[in-house]
Scaffold this motif. Structure first.
Motif, PDB file in Angstrom:
ATOM      1  N   SER A  31      -6.098  -5.890  28.652  1.00 24.26           N
ATOM      2  CA  SER A  31      -5.548  -6.803  27.657  1.00 24.26           C
ATOM      3  C   SER A  31      -5.841  -8.242  28.081  1.00 24.26           C
ATOM      4  O   SER A  31      -6.196  -8.506  29.235  1.00 24.26           O
ATOM      5  CB  SER A  31      -4.040  -6.596  27.522  1.00 24.26           C
ATOM      6  N   PHE A  40      -3.731 -10.595  28.548  1.00 24.27           N
ATOM      7  CA  PHE A  40      -2.768 -10.991  29.572  1.00 24.27           C
ATOM      8  C   PHE A  40      -3.217 -10.517  30.953  1.00 24.27           C
ATOM      9  O   PHE A  40      -3.217 -11.289  31.910  1.00 24.27           O
ATOM     10  CB  PHE A  40      -1.384 -10.428  29.242  1.00 24.27           C
ATOM     11  N   HIS A  41      -3.589  -9.250  31.076  1.00 26.46           N
ATOM     12  CA  HIS A  41      -3.965  -8.695  32.375  1.00 26.46           C
ATOM     13  C   HIS A  41      -5.276  -9.294  32.899  1.00 26.46           C
ATOM     14  O   HIS A  41      -5.392  -9.589  34.090  1.00 26.46           O
ATOM     15  CB  HIS A  41      -4.062  -7.171  32.291  1.00 26.46           C
ATOM     16  N   THR A  54      -4.464 -12.777  34.059  1.00 27.02           N
ATOM     17  CA  THR A  54      -3.737 -12.758  35.329  1.00 27.02           C
ATOM     18  C   THR A  54      -4.685 -12.467  36.484  1.00 27.02           C
ATOM     19  O   THR A  54      -4.618 -13.121  37.532  1.00 27.02           O
ATOM     20  CB  THR A  54      -2.603 -11.717  35.277  1.00 27.02           C
TER      21      THR A  54
END
Length: 171
Positions: free
Chosen positions: A71, A73-74, A77
């Motif tokens: 995703s 987000f991942h 990060t």
């Protein structure tokens, strides 16, 4: 450009290279910690082993992101963690390079410090390349449907029978 034709292949190569270097750094860090026991330089041994453990942890976490959790987000990060870790590697190159030059009397410590500094420099470069590739080609890795834009349409709500909506009060 060969990167544009198959960016996932090059990102994967960079990632597997970082994993191999993380394993080598773990071994070198353990040897370095053994050589720096006592004598006031045990903190350097701790820094080497702790950094190696973080590199191994990033290898596991990054592999999970690359294979399963793709995703935005991942991926973002992972990109941030790798960029911070690349800077950490560069700091340790300077630290252990300076320590190797300071230990003129102890050949075994100097060699270990030099080897660790070289491995950290290579990992710095690999993490930097990986972060750059991930930044440029992150859209090719993200596997989630694009978000639909919000519309200004009014949704109809059914009220229970007998319910009355009071109009808003105006001032």
């Amino acid at each position: 450009s060969p990167f544009r034709d198959n960016p996932k292949k090059y990102i994967t190569y960079a990632w597997f290279t970082s994993i191999a270097l993380a394993v080598a750094i773990m071994i070198a860090g353990c040897v370095l910690a053994d050589r720096h026991r006592g004598g006031g330089t045990a903190a350097l041994g701790f820094a080497a082993v702790w950094t190696a453990i973080l590199c191994i942890a990033i290898s596991f976490g990054g592999t999970m992101v690359m294979r399963k959790y793709q995703s935005a987000f991942h991926i973002g990060t992972l990109l941030g963690v790798v960029a911070v870790m690349a800077n950490q590697c560069l700091v340790l190159v300077a630290l252990f390079g300076a320590e190797a030059n300071r230990d003129k009397n102890r050949q075994h410590k100097r060699e270990t410090d030099d080897v660790f500094a070289v491995f950290m420099f290579f990992l710095f470069v690999v993490y930097l390349v990986f972060a750059a590739l991930l930044t440029v080609f992150r859209d090719d890795l993200i596997k989630e449907p694009p978000r639909q834009p919000q519309t200004d349409s009014v949704t109809q709500v059914e009220l229970p029978e007998g319910a009355v909506l009071d109009p808003p009060e105006t001032a």
